[in-house]
Design a protein around this motif. Sequence first.
Motif, mmCIF file in Angstrom:
data_model
loop_
_atom_site.group_PDB
_atom_site.id
_atom_site.type_symbol
_atom_site.label_atom_id
_atom_site.label_comp_id
_atom_site.label_asym_id
_atom_site.label_seq_id
_atom_site.Cartn_x
_atom_site.Cartn_y
_atom_site.Cartn_z
ATOM 1 N N ALA A 87 26.676 -18.954 52.543
ATOM 2 C CA ALA A 87 26.543 -19.324 53.960
ATOM 3 C C ALA A 87 25.083 -19.603 54.263
ATOM 4 N N CYS A 88 24.239 -18.561 54.308
ATOM 5 C CA CYS A 88 22.868 -18.769 54.800
ATOM 6 C C CYS A 88 21.923 -19.387 53.777
ATOM 7 N N LYS A 89 22.161 -19.171 52.515
ATOM 8 C CA LYS A 89 21.245 -19.573 51.424
ATOM 9 C C LYS A 89 19.835 -19.048 51.671
ATOM 10 N N GLY A 90 19.713 -17.984 52.422
ATOM 11 C CA GLY A 90 18.390 -17.441 52.733
ATOM 12 C C GLY A 90 18.221 -15.988 52.317
ATOM 13 N N VAL B 231 20.161 -13.426 53.136
ATOM 14 C CA VAL B 231 20.425 -12.529 54.259
ATOM 15 C C VAL B 231 21.883 -12.074 54.330
ATOM 16 N N CYS B 232 22.805 -13.026 54.175
ATOM 17 C CA CYS B 232 24.196 -12.713 54.547
ATOM 18 C C CYS B 232 25.020 -12.075 53.423
ATOM 19 N N ALA B 233 24.572 -12.224 52.187
ATOM 20 C CA ALA B 233 25.257 -11.652 51.010
ATOM 21 C C ALA B 233 26.607 -12.308 50.712
ATOM 22 N N THR B 234 26.886 -13.454 51.337
ATOM 23 C CA THR B 234 28.123 -14.175 51.030
ATOM 24 C C THR B 234 28.161 -14.590 49.558
ATOM 25 N N CYS B 235 26.990 -14.857 48.979
ATOM 26 C CA CYS B 235 26.894 -15.379 47.608
ATOM 27 C C CYS B 235 26.782 -14.267 46.573
ATOM 28 N N ARG B 236 27.068 -13.040 46.974
ATOM 29 C CA ARG B 236 26.905 -11.873 46.097
ATOM 30 C C ARG B 236 27.741 -11.988 44.824
ATOM 31 N N THR C 162 23.140 -14.651 44.587
ATOM 32 C CA THR C 162 22.950 -15.764 43.654
ATOM 33 C C THR C 162 22.163 -16.921 44.270
ATOM 34 N N CYS C 163 22.126 -17.008 45.609
ATOM 35 C CA CYS C 163 21.323 -18.079 46.223
ATOM 36 C C CYS C 163 19.833 -17.822 46.036
ATOM 37 N N GLN C 164 19.488 -16.612 45.649
ATOM 38 C CA GLN C 164 18.077 -16.248 45.473
ATOM 39 C C GLN C 164 17.735 -15.973 44.015
HETATM 40 S S1 FES Z 1 24.209 -17.345 50.929
HETATM 41 FE FE1 FES Z 1 23.496 -15.843 52.303
HETATM 42 S S2 FES Z 1 22.481 -14.417 50.980
HETATM 43 FE FE2 FES Z 1 23.048 -16.031 49.637
#
Ligand code: FES
Length: 359
Positions: free
Chosen positions: A305-308, A310-315, A343-345
């Motif tokens: 979601a955020c790719k920042g 923050v949201c942990a959607t990409c966990r 994973t976005c980070q």
């Molecule tokens: S998409 Fe939100 S933390 Fe990776």
Amino acid sequence: MASVDFHKLRVAEVKRETPDAVSVRFELPDSLREAFAFKAGQHLTFRRDLNGEEVRRNYSVCVSPSEGVLKIGVKKIAGGVFSGWVNDELKAGDELEVMAPHGSFCWIFDPDERREYVAFAGGSGITPILSLMKTALATEPKSRFTLFYGNRNSPGVMFLEEIAGLKDRYIDRLSVFHFLEDEEEEIDLFNGRLDREKVEALLSGVVTPANIDAFFICGPGPMMDAAEEMLLAKSVEKSRILIERFTTGPLSAAQAAAALALEEKAAGLKMSVTLNGRRMQVAFDPEKHSILDNVRAAGLPAPFACKGGVCATCRAKVTAGEVSMKVNYGLSDEEIAEGYVLTCQSTPLTEGVALTYDV
Ligand code: FES
């Protein structure tokens, strides 16, 4: 296993809460009740094509699971494509693509416990805190909750009436203190923003940090930083400080250069990625910058979601090899110790990294 699929949810009601914020309640058919069972403090990821582009956003649930409804709060932000569309155009009967609830801004409530909770909320940061506050008061009949809630002015206070109603209902167990930046209150402490000085004053005079079981913090970055810093300075353990960030600032030039160097070094490293029971080999391409974008480019629909950070959607969970994260505002220390990464980070550090989204 966390579901990464999007479901279609029909909007039951869009209610104007303030001139620039609405709450959105969804219809929940029986077939989706289980998928959309949530914990207080969690959020939903939305996907929508707007102006020819796929936009994804996270919004926190603002109700308690015991209320039996699914509702979010959305504040319109300057230049916000999705928040502007929700505020100006979304109406009852429309359908939205929504991922099942997720997020770890959560607490285990226990009806037998007598606890003290404190929350620092700013602006739309009230949404997950309202969910936690209602859940604490409803499920722990002996517990108390204190809310410090900062806003620019009174017309902009989200859920003002609902909070006043909760105060009446839980008169002995809920204390609410409003802080308004642009309005003068009689008591100086309640004027201006929730900055370090104010948080310090509150922790020295209004609540006693040592007696508080958990602090919940959500709002603008400087407010969250001030609250966290002052709580740590008062020797509050990190495990009692729960923070939910909606956004984060950019990396410093030095951090960005270090991240780029790591990505270049990782060129060609092979990773084994599992999603929805499917495993795939992916070679890291530094042009795509993150494991997430490499995985998606390889054809696996990894969630985000955020790719920042923050949201942990990409966990996902790393089961072999090592990876490095640029920033992490979405995972707890325990999750990191268990091998979870955003994973976005993330960039692989070793050959043969194995990770799975199926956790
Ligand atoms: S998409 Fe939100 S933390 Fe990776």
